[in-house]
Design a protein around this motif. Structure first.
Motif, PDB file in Angstrom:
ATOM      1  N   SER A 193       1.128   8.024  11.700  1.00 10.98           N
ATOM      2  CA  SER A 193       1.489   6.606  11.711  1.00 10.98           C
ATOM      3  C   SER A 193       0.267   5.718  11.507  1.00 10.98           C
ATOM      4  O   SER A 193       0.346   4.667  10.857  1.00 10.98           O
ATOM      5  CB  SER A 193       2.181   6.244  13.036  1.00 10.98           C
ATOM      6  OG  SER A 193       3.404   6.943  13.169  1.00 10.98           O
ATOM      7  N   VAL A 194      -0.881   6.131  12.047  1.00  8.31           N
ATOM      8  CA  VAL A 194      -2.107   5.359  11.856  1.00  8.31           C
ATOM      9  C   VAL A 194      -2.515   5.375  10.387  1.00  8.31           C
ATOM     10  O   VAL A 194      -2.952   4.363   9.832  1.00  8.31           O
ATOM     11  CB  VAL A 194      -3.232   5.911  12.751  1.00  8.31           C
ATOM     12  CG1 VAL A 194      -4.524   5.137  12.531  1.00  8.31           C
ATOM     13  CG2 VAL A 194      -2.833   5.839  14.216  1.00  8.31           C
ATOM     14  N   TYR A 195      -2.349   6.520   9.740  1.00 10.47           N
ATOM     15  CA  TYR A 195      -2.633   6.613   8.308  1.00 10.47           C
ATOM     16  C   TYR A 195      -1.746   5.639   7.534  1.00 10.47           C
ATOM     17  O   TYR A 195      -2.214   4.926   6.636  1.00 10.47           O
ATOM     18  CB  TYR A 195      -2.388   8.051   7.843  1.00 10.47           C
ATOM     19  CG  TYR A 195      -2.540   8.272   6.355  1.00 10.47           C
ATOM     20  CD1 TYR A 195      -3.775   8.590   5.807  1.00 10.47           C
ATOM     21  CD2 TYR A 195      -1.451   8.161   5.496  1.00 10.47           C
ATOM     22  CE1 TYR A 195      -3.928   8.793   4.442  1.00 10.47           C
ATOM     23  CE2 TYR A 195      -1.588   8.352   4.134  1.00 10.47           C
ATOM     24  CZ  TYR A 195      -2.831   8.683   3.611  1.00 10.47           C
ATOM     25  OH  TYR A 195      -2.966   8.869   2.256  1.00 10.47           O
ATOM     26  N   GLN A 196      -0.473   5.585   7.894  1.00  7.49           N
ATOM     27  CA  GLN A 196       0.442   4.686   7.200  1.00  7.49           C
ATOM     28  C   GLN A 196       0.105   3.223   7.477  1.00  7.49           C
ATOM     29  O   GLN A 196       0.198   2.373   6.581  1.00  7.49           O
ATOM     30  CB  GLN A 196       1.881   4.994   7.621  1.00  7.49           C
ATOM     31  CG  GLN A 196       2.930   4.392   6.707  1.00  7.49           C
ATOM     32  CD  GLN A 196       4.327   4.843   7.086  1.00  7.49           C
ATOM     33  OE1 GLN A 196       4.779   4.588   8.198  1.00  7.49           O
ATOM     34  NE2 GLN A 196       5.011   5.506   6.177  1.00  7.49           N
ATOM     35  N   ARG A 197      -0.343   2.915   8.699  1.00 12.24           N
ATOM     36  CA  ARG A 197      -0.740   1.541   8.999  1.00 12.24           C
ATOM     37  C   ARG A 197      -1.934   1.111   8.150  1.00 12.24           C
ATOM     38  O   ARG A 197      -1.979  -0.017   7.647  1.00 12.24           O
ATOM     39  CB  ARG A 197      -1.098   1.411  10.480  1.00 12.24           C
ATOM     40  CG  ARG A 197       0.088   1.414  11.416  1.00 12.24           C
ATOM     41  CD  ARG A 197      -0.393   1.380  12.849  1.00 12.24           C
ATOM     42  NE  ARG A 197       0.537   2.081  13.725  1.00 12.24           N
ATOM     43  CZ  ARG A 197       0.172   2.711  14.832  1.00 12.24           C
ATOM     44  NH1 ARG A 197      -1.094   2.727  15.196  1.00 12.24           N
ATOM     45  NH2 ARG A 197       1.077   3.322  15.574  1.00 12.24           N
ATOM     46  N   ASN A 198      -2.917   1.987   8.012  1.00  9.71           N
ATOM     47  CA  ASN A 198      -4.066   1.658   7.165  1.00  9.71           C
ATOM     48  C   ASN A 198      -3.634   1.442   5.724  1.00  9.71           C
ATOM     49  O   ASN A 198      -4.172   0.579   5.023  1.00  9.71           O
ATOM     50  CB  ASN A 198      -5.107   2.782   7.242  1.00  9.71           C
ATOM     51  CG  ASN A 198      -5.986   2.684   8.467  1.00  9.71           C
ATOM     52  OD1 ASN A 198      -6.986   1.980   8.481  1.00  9.71           O
ATOM     53  ND2 ASN A 198      -5.596   3.388   9.517  1.00  9.71           N
ATOM     54  N   LEU A 199      -2.666   2.230   5.282  1.00  7.44           N
ATOM     55  CA  LEU A 199      -2.165   2.087   3.923  1.00  7.44           C
ATOM     56  C   LEU A 199      -1.465   0.740   3.745  1.00  7.44           C
ATOM     57  O   LEU A 199      -1.715   0.015   2.770  1.00  7.44           O
ATOM     58  CB  LEU A 199      -1.200   3.234   3.621  1.00  7.44           C
ATOM     59  CG  LEU A 199      -0.881   3.545   2.170  1.00  7.44           C
ATOM     60  CD1 LEU A 199      -2.151   3.858   1.389  1.00  7.44           C
ATOM     61  CD2 LEU A 199       0.083   4.702   2.083  1.00  7.44           C
ATOM     62  N   VAL A 200      -0.603   0.386   4.697  1.00  7.07           N
ATOM     63  CA  VAL A 200       0.095  -0.900   4.630  1.00  7.07           C
ATOM     64  C   VAL A 200      -0.894  -2.056   4.728  1.00  7.07           C
ATOM     65  O   VAL A 200      -0.780  -3.066   4.012  1.00  7.07           O
ATOM     66  CB  VAL A 200       1.157  -0.985   5.742  1.00  7.07           C
ATOM     67  CG1 VAL A 200       1.742  -2.380   5.833  1.00  7.07           C
ATOM     68  CG2 VAL A 200       2.261   0.036   5.506  1.00  7.07           C
TER      69      VAL A 200
END
Length: 445
Positions: A193-200
């Motif tokens: 989820s942290v990876y996806q937050r950085n992506l967003v």
């Protein structure tokens, strides 16, 4: 007087050793530049030939060279290691360019990375082929992934988003022009989820349309609502949204055919439709059904998603698929969809089979690295691609509030797309505070 001098010298030595130990833990970059780099460079220079021989990275010299060495130089003929062409220090390690002798290939050097790491006393060693016959050893002097901070120069641009830091100190970027479709796997609390937050957080700053598919009632993606052009929060709504994307893909292909081009980026800027990034959280929810009557709708949604994976790149529609597991056990179409997802990022997983699902078909050597990620290092992952290369990465910690704040700040970049109007998420309302409930058990006096 001499005893006092010895005492002072001993105290100074202990203080110096303590200072070096403190610097090594608290300021590893400064420690590496002042102490670690000279020591490692000297160790490499002194033991290079013997290390290469022990690691099996030498070959027998050519016949003429062996004859000249034996008969003219009167020396013993020894195996030939790769020739060191260049040694370049960096802020995090060493970059060494090697010229491979005939009989060695880059895969031979890559297979010995772990032995070279221990021999030269560094944190990690990776190998990159620079051109035919030449490889670059990238040595990292300390644990770069311990405290991750992206350099200030790493900013999103075009369709490239800096997401994480590699173990060799370089920035791992998500480039949608180069790798249009990607799959991210990871167990609960692995940092997915942290990876996806950085992506967003990075995509929100770019002129692209963001589309969220979060079948967990939108608990992850609803906080990004100000920057989303569309949001689906259940499988039925996701199926209708994917159908709309397929129709849009057809219209964009008609536009390409009208102007005689095969890629959306060949169109003039004023005619080019806005790029769309589809973020799918927990893809398994699109495959799992509870009754027989839902299977037809599930199969249609999956097949439409496979169509997007196969053809949507040319018209500027990109997929970012996330999940805990992703394989043929999910149902029809899972393997076909996975084959279209070029980029792979695998966080800590619960079983080896999941790592093989993500990396086994593109970078088999990376499977073992993915299964060895520790539970106390959330955010660490193995990133691979279809070239067979892979690297360890770690994303900087980003809270949901930080990602949501960026989405609100750049909400003005959200494109107005008529075909997505039925799926446009409403502005997020302020949630009232949770009431204070009495304890379930009355404490004893």
């Amino acid at each position: 007087m001499s005893d006092l001098t010895l005492l002072l010298e001993a105290t100074g030595a202990l203080a110096g050793a303590g200072g070096l130990g403190y610097a090594k833990q608290r300021a590893p970059r400064a420690y590496w530049s002042t102490v670690g780099l000279p020591l490692t460079w000297g160790r490499f220079t002194w033991s290079y030939r013997s290390t290469m021989e022990v690691c099996g990275l030498t070959v027998q010299p050519a016949g003429l060279r062996a004859f000249m060495t034996r008969n003219l130089a009167r020396r013993e003929v020894r195996p030939v290691p790769p020739k060191v062409r260049r040694v370049r220090p960096t802020a995090t390690g060493l970059r060494i360019t090697l010229r491979l002798p005939a009989g060695l290939e880059p895969a031979d050097v890559a297979a010995s990375c772990e032995r070279l790491r221990h021999a030269f006393g560094v944190q990690s060693v990776t190998v990159s082929e620079t051109r035919p016959g030449f490889v670059e050893l990238r040595m990292t002097g300390y644990d770069v992934l311990r405290r991750v901070r992206l350099p200030r120069s790493a900013q999103p641009s075009g369709l490239t988003v800096p997401v994480a830091l590699r173990e060799d100190g370089t920035v791992f970027e998500r480039d949608y022009r180069a790798v249009p479709m990607a799959l991210t796997l990871g167990a609960t609390l692995s940092g997915k989820s942290v990876y996806q937050r950085n992506l967003v957080k990075g995509l929100a700053k770019l002129p692209v349309g963001l589309i969220g598919i979060d079948c967990k009632r939108g608990v992850e993606h609803s906080r990004y609502a100000p920057r989303l052009s569309a949001l689906a929060t259940d499988p039925d709504m996701a199926g209708r949204l994917i159908d709309a994307l397929v129709l849009e893909m057809g219209e964009r292909f008609d536009l390409l055919a009208l102007y005689g081009v095969s890629d959306v980026w060949d169109l003039p800027a004023e005619l080019r439709p806005v790029p769309l990034v589809v973020l799918i959280d927990e893809v398994a929810e699109l495959f799992l059904v509870t009754s027989k009557k839902d299977e037809a709708a599930r199969d249609r949604t999956v097949m439409q998603l496979v169509r997007l994976g196969q053809m949507a790149r040319a018209v500027g529609i990109y997929l970012e698929v996330c999940g805990q597991r992703f394989g043929s056990d999910l149902g029809r179409g899972a393997t076909a969809l996975r084959a279209q997802l070029t980029g792979r990022v695998v966080h800590r997983v619960n079983d080896k089979q999941t790592a093989e699902m993500g990396l086994g078909d593109i970078a088999p050597d990376a499977v073992m690295a993915a299964t060895s990620i520790r539970a106390d290092r959330p955010g660490v992952a193995v990133a691979g691609d279809t070239s067979g290369g892979w690297s360890r990465i770690r994303t900087p910690h980003t809270t949901p509030a930080e990602a949501a704040a960026v989405c609100r700040e750049f909400a003005h970049l959200t494109p107005e797309l008529p075909f997505l109007a039925p799926f446009r998420p409403p502005a997020r309302q302020v949630v009232p505070p949770m009431p204070t409930l009495p304890p379930l058990v009355t404490p004893q006096p």
